[in-house]
Motif scaffolding. Structure first.
Motif, PDB file in Angstrom:
ATOM      1  N   MET A   1     -10.807  -1.095  -9.475  1.00  0.00           N
ATOM      2  CA  MET A   1      -9.411  -1.078  -9.358  1.00  0.00           C
ATOM      3  C   MET A   1      -9.183   0.117  -8.354  1.00  0.00           C
ATOM      4  O   MET A   1      -9.603   1.172  -8.670  1.00  0.00           O
ATOM      5  CB  MET A   1      -8.791  -1.151 -10.465  1.00  0.00           C
ATOM      6  CG  MET A   1      -7.400  -0.873 -10.356  1.00  0.00           C
ATOM      7  SD  MET A   1      -6.306  -1.044 -12.010  1.00  0.00           S
ATOM      8  CE  MET A   1      -7.096  -0.011 -13.068  1.00  0.00           C
ATOM      9  N   THR A   2      -8.475   0.058  -7.326  1.00  0.00           N
ATOM     10  CA  THR A   2      -8.027   1.064  -6.781  1.00  0.00           C
ATOM     11  C   THR A   2      -6.486   1.329  -6.611  1.00  0.00           C
ATOM     12  O   THR A   2      -5.913   0.418  -6.358  1.00  0.00           O
ATOM     13  CB  THR A   2      -8.337   0.985  -5.216  1.00  0.00           C
ATOM     14  OG1 THR A   2      -9.873   0.850  -4.995  1.00  0.00           O
ATOM     15  CG2 THR A   2      -7.959   2.139  -4.489  1.00  0.00           C
ATOM     16  N   MET A   3      -5.864   2.405  -7.268  1.00  0.00           N
ATOM     17  CA  MET A   3      -4.530   2.520  -7.165  1.00  0.00           C
ATOM     18  C   MET A   3      -4.304   3.921  -6.226  1.00  0.00           C
ATOM     19  O   MET A   3      -5.387   4.669  -5.911  1.00  0.00           O
ATOM     20  CB  MET A   3      -4.301   3.217  -8.739  1.00  0.00           C
ATOM     21  CG  MET A   3      -4.666   2.077  -9.625  1.00  0.00           C
ATOM     22  SD  MET A   3      -4.306   2.974 -11.416  1.00  0.00           S
ATOM     23  CE  MET A   3      -5.631   4.104 -11.634  1.00  0.00           C
ATOM     24  N   HIS A   4      -3.254   4.116  -5.720  1.00  0.00           N
ATOM     25  CA  HIS A   4      -2.599   5.265  -4.985  1.00  0.00           C
ATOM     26  C   HIS A   4      -1.331   5.879  -5.733  1.00  0.00           C
ATOM     27  O   HIS A   4      -0.532   5.063  -6.284  1.00  0.00           O
ATOM     28  CB  HIS A   4      -2.317   4.560  -3.613  1.00  0.00           C
ATOM     29  CG  HIS A   4      -3.344   4.196  -2.692  1.00  0.00           C
ATOM     30  ND1 HIS A   4      -3.619   2.881  -2.858  1.00  0.00           N
ATOM     31  CD2 HIS A   4      -4.072   5.007  -1.835  1.00  0.00           C
ATOM     32  CE1 HIS A   4      -4.716   2.667  -2.011  1.00  0.00           C
ATOM     33  NE2 HIS A   4      -4.867   3.998  -1.353  1.00  0.00           N
TER      34      HIS A   4
ATOM     35  N   MET B   1       1.012   3.017  -6.937  1.00  0.00           N
ATOM     36  CA  MET B   1       0.984   1.525  -6.416  1.00  0.00           C
ATOM     37  C   MET B   1      -0.572   1.033  -7.045  1.00  0.00           C
ATOM     38  O   MET B   1      -1.660   1.497  -6.812  1.00  0.00           O
ATOM     39  CB  MET B   1       0.754   1.700  -4.952  1.00  0.00           C
ATOM     40  CG  MET B   1       2.132   2.127  -4.151  1.00  0.00           C
ATOM     41  SD  MET B   1       2.979   3.586  -4.827  1.00  0.00           S
ATOM     42  CE  MET B   1       2.039   4.723  -4.029  1.00  0.00           C
ATOM     43  N   MET B   2      -0.475  -0.163  -7.737  1.00  0.00           N
ATOM     44  CA  MET B   2      -1.228  -0.741  -8.479  1.00  0.00           C
ATOM     45  C   MET B   2      -1.796  -1.965  -7.460  1.00  0.00           C
ATOM     46  O   MET B   2      -1.139  -2.166  -6.502  1.00  0.00           O
ATOM     47  CB  MET B   2      -0.957  -1.131  -9.926  1.00  0.00           C
ATOM     48  CG  MET B   2      -0.225  -0.263 -10.691  1.00  0.00           C
ATOM     49  SD  MET B   2      -1.242   0.926 -11.552  1.00  0.00           S
ATOM     50  CE  MET B   2      -2.299  -0.054 -12.568  1.00  0.00           C
ATOM     51  N   PRO B   3      -2.902  -2.326  -7.638  1.00  0.00           N
ATOM     52  CA  PRO B   3      -3.358  -3.641  -7.217  1.00  0.00           C
ATOM     53  C   PRO B   3      -2.567  -4.653  -7.176  1.00  0.00           C
ATOM     54  O   PRO B   3      -1.632  -4.958  -8.191  1.00  0.00           O
ATOM     55  CB  PRO B   3      -4.640  -3.905  -7.804  1.00  0.00           C
ATOM     56  CG  PRO B   3      -5.439  -2.678  -8.653  1.00  0.00           C
ATOM     57  CD  PRO B   3      -3.938  -1.976  -8.934  1.00  0.00           C
ATOM     58  N   GLY B   4      -2.460  -5.349  -6.200  1.00  0.00           N
ATOM     59  CA  GLY B   4      -1.458  -6.490  -6.289  1.00  0.00           C
ATOM     60  C   GLY B   4       0.032  -6.067  -5.776  1.00  0.00           C
ATOM     61  O   GLY B   4       0.969  -6.887  -6.010  1.00  0.00           O
ATOM     62  N   GLY B   5       0.214  -5.027  -5.642  1.00  0.00           N
ATOM     63  CA  GLY B   5       1.557  -4.506  -4.904  1.00  0.00           C
ATOM     64  C   GLY B   5       2.387  -4.151  -5.939  1.00  0.00           C
ATOM     65  O   GLY B   5       3.471  -3.628  -5.743  1.00  0.00           O
ATOM     66  N   MET B   6       1.806  -4.114  -7.222  1.00  0.00           N
ATOM     67  CA  MET B   6       2.877  -3.525  -8.309  1.00  0.00           C
ATOM     68  C   MET B   6       2.995  -2.203  -8.105  1.00  0.00           C
ATOM     69  O   MET B   6       2.082  -1.205  -7.874  1.00  0.00           O
ATOM     70  CB  MET B   6       2.147  -3.675  -9.845  1.00  0.00           C
ATOM     71  CG  MET B   6       3.292  -3.564 -10.754  1.00  0.00           C
ATOM     72  SD  MET B   6       2.575  -3.993 -12.410  1.00  0.00           S
ATOM     73  CE  MET B   6       1.862  -2.535 -13.095  1.00  0.00           C
ATOM     74  N   LYS B   7       4.309  -1.522  -8.443  1.00  0.00           N
ATOM     75  CA  LYS B   7       4.623  -0.132  -8.461  1.00  0.00           C
ATOM     76  C   LYS B   7       5.348   0.416  -9.457  1.00  0.00           C
ATOM     77  O   LYS B   7       6.385  -0.371  -9.965  1.00  0.00           O
ATOM     78  CB  LYS B   7       5.442   0.165  -6.987  1.00  0.00           C
ATOM     79  CG  LYS B   7       5.997   1.472  -6.443  1.00  0.00           C
ATOM     80  CD  LYS B   7       6.822   1.476  -5.254  1.00  0.00           C
ATOM     81  CE  LYS B   7       7.125   2.888  -5.084  1.00  0.00           C
ATOM     82  NZ  LYS B   7       7.999   3.036  -3.903  1.00  0.00           N
ATOM     83  N   MET B   8       4.970   1.418 -10.118  1.00  0.00           N
ATOM     84  CA  MET B   8       5.461   2.058 -11.234  1.00  0.00           C
ATOM     85  C   MET B   8       5.486   3.477 -11.090  1.00  0.00           C
ATOM     86  O   MET B   8       4.914   4.101 -10.316  1.00  0.00           O
ATOM     87  CB  MET B   8       4.626   1.660 -12.359  1.00  0.00           C
ATOM     88  CG  MET B   8       3.235   2.240 -12.611  1.00  0.00           C
ATOM     89  SD  MET B   8       2.450   1.790 -14.068  1.00  0.00           S
ATOM     90  CE  MET B   8       2.280   3.189 -14.817  1.00  0.00           C
ATOM     91  N   ASN B   9       6.618   4.101 -11.647  1.00  0.00           N
ATOM     92  CA  ASN B   9       6.602   5.513 -11.459  1.00  0.00           C
ATOM     93  C   ASN B   9       6.154   6.301 -13.071  1.00  0.00           C
ATOM     94  O   ASN B   9       6.615   5.876 -13.953  1.00  0.00           O
ATOM     95  CB  ASN B   9       8.010   6.266 -11.346  1.00  0.00           C
ATOM     96  CG  ASN B   9       8.059   7.516 -10.900  1.00  0.00           C
ATOM     97  OD1 ASN B   9       7.846   8.560 -11.671  1.00  0.00           O
ATOM     98  ND2 ASN B   9       8.176   7.887  -9.598  1.00  0.00           N
ATOM     99  N   ILE B  10       5.169   7.136 -12.752  1.00  0.00           N
ATOM    100  CA  ILE B  10       4.529   7.792 -14.103  1.00  0.00           C
ATOM    101  C   ILE B  10       5.528   8.256 -14.977  1.00  0.00           C
ATOM    102  O   ILE B  10       5.590   8.195 -16.200  1.00  0.00           O
ATOM    103  CB  ILE B  10       3.542   8.852 -13.584  1.00  0.00           C
ATOM    104  CG1 ILE B  10       2.573   9.056 -14.855  1.00  0.00           C
ATOM    105  CG2 ILE B  10       4.225  10.144 -13.247  1.00  0.00           C
ATOM    106  CD1 ILE B  10       1.622   7.769 -15.010  1.00  0.00           C
ATOM    107  N   LYS B  11       6.753   8.720 -14.352  1.00  0.00           N
ATOM    108  CA  LYS B  11       7.729   9.253 -15.197  1.00  0.00           C
ATOM    109  C   LYS B  11       8.453   8.210 -16.232  1.00  0.00           C
ATOM    110  O   LYS B  11       8.818   8.614 -17.263  1.00  0.00           O
ATOM    111  CB  LYS B  11       8.958  10.021 -14.416  1.00  0.00           C
ATOM    112  CG  LYS B  11       8.430  10.939 -13.459  1.00  0.00           C
ATOM    113  CD  LYS B  11       9.657  11.692 -12.577  1.00  0.00           C
ATOM    114  CE  LYS B  11       8.965  12.800 -11.681  1.00  0.00           C
ATOM    115  NZ  LYS B  11       9.881  13.214 -10.915  1.00  0.00           N
ATOM    116  N   ASP B  12       8.240   7.022 -15.731  1.00  0.00           N
ATOM    117  CA  ASP B  12       8.546   5.799 -17.015  1.00  0.00           C
ATOM    118  C   ASP B  12       7.634   5.571 -17.929  1.00  0.00           C
ATOM    119  O   ASP B  12       8.005   4.880 -18.956  1.00  0.00           O
ATOM    120  CB  ASP B  12       8.809   4.801 -15.939  1.00  0.00           C
ATOM    121  CG  ASP B  12       9.862   4.755 -14.858  1.00  0.00           C
ATOM    122  OD1 ASP B  12      10.941   5.383 -15.250  1.00  0.00           O
ATOM    123  OD2 ASP B  12       9.699   4.221 -13.901  1.00  0.00           O
ATOM    124  N   MET B  13       6.537   6.452 -17.840  1.00  0.00           N
ATOM    125  CA  MET B  13       5.401   6.143 -18.903  1.00  0.00           C
ATOM    126  C   MET B  13       6.124   6.636 -20.149  1.00  0.00           C
ATOM    127  O   MET B  13       5.824   6.207 -21.390  1.00  0.00           O
ATOM    128  CB  MET B  13       4.259   6.972 -18.462  1.00  0.00           C
ATOM    129  CG  MET B  13       3.497   6.197 -17.521  1.00  0.00           C
ATOM    130  SD  MET B  13       2.787   4.600 -17.670  1.00  0.00           S
ATOM    131  CE  MET B  13       1.512   4.960 -18.664  1.00  0.00           C
TER     132      MET B  13
END
Length: 180
Positions: A50-53, A155-167
């Motif tokens: 998996m590749t994330m940005h 930015m996760m595979p498949g275009g899903m985007k989350m913000n680490i601050k929401d973790m």
């Protein structure tokens, strides 16, 4: 749901490798601000590659460790980081949803252009029973964050985007571990 739990555990595992606000004597360096590409190659898990940005800045890297520290304290009985001649090593024991994960990692690199995390883990409990896994995270700085990104965005595979601050919000979803 199982995949979300595994992704959440993986995220906590990766974040546990970042500087740990006050809980651990040795802290990892803060990563260079900008966009980091993180390629994760695993064995023994649901997905092999998996590749994330992730867009980050100094404040976000520090905030991540502070925000995740309470979560890690809740689910990890052991978290140690030691400086070595070539980088850092970590040793942890964490539990979530009846699964105990013992992991060790070796971290090398300069945190300005690239770093590598090689880890092994042994899991027990849950539906899968006991199993071993390995993973390698190869992270490299790729430049400035894109115009539509803010520090903490992943930015996760498949275009899903989350913000680490929401973790931090995930903490409410983690089942309480029984007192030992």
């Amino acid at each position: 749901m199982r995949r979300l739990l595994l992704v959440s555990c993986s995220a906590v595992g990766v974040l546990a490798l970042l500087p740990a606000g006050g809980a651990i004597a040795v802290e990892l360096p803060v990563r260079k601000a900008g966009l980091w590409e993180m390629k994760v190659v695993s064995t023994g898990g649901p997905s092999s590659e998996m590749t994330m940005h992730q867009c980050t800045d100094e404040t976000t890297d520090k905030d991540m460790s502070t925000a995740m520290s309470p979560v890690a304290k809740e689910i990890c009985a052991k978290q140690e980081i030691q400086k070595t001649a070539t980088g850092y090593v970590t040793d942890s024991v964490c539990g979530i949803a009846g699964v105990t994960v013992k992991s060790k990692a070796e971290i090398t690199g300069d945190f300005n252009s690239a770093y590598t995390v090689k880890s092994t883990s042994h899991s027990e409990g849950g539906r899968a029973g006991a199993h071993d896994s390995t993973s390698t995270i190869e992270a490299k700085w790729v430049g400035a964050c894109k115009a539509d990104q803010k520090p903490g965005d992943i930015m996760m595979p498949g275009g899903m985007k989350m913000n680490i601050k929401d973790m931090q919000k995930l903490k409410a979803l983690i089942p309480k571990q029984p007192a030992k």
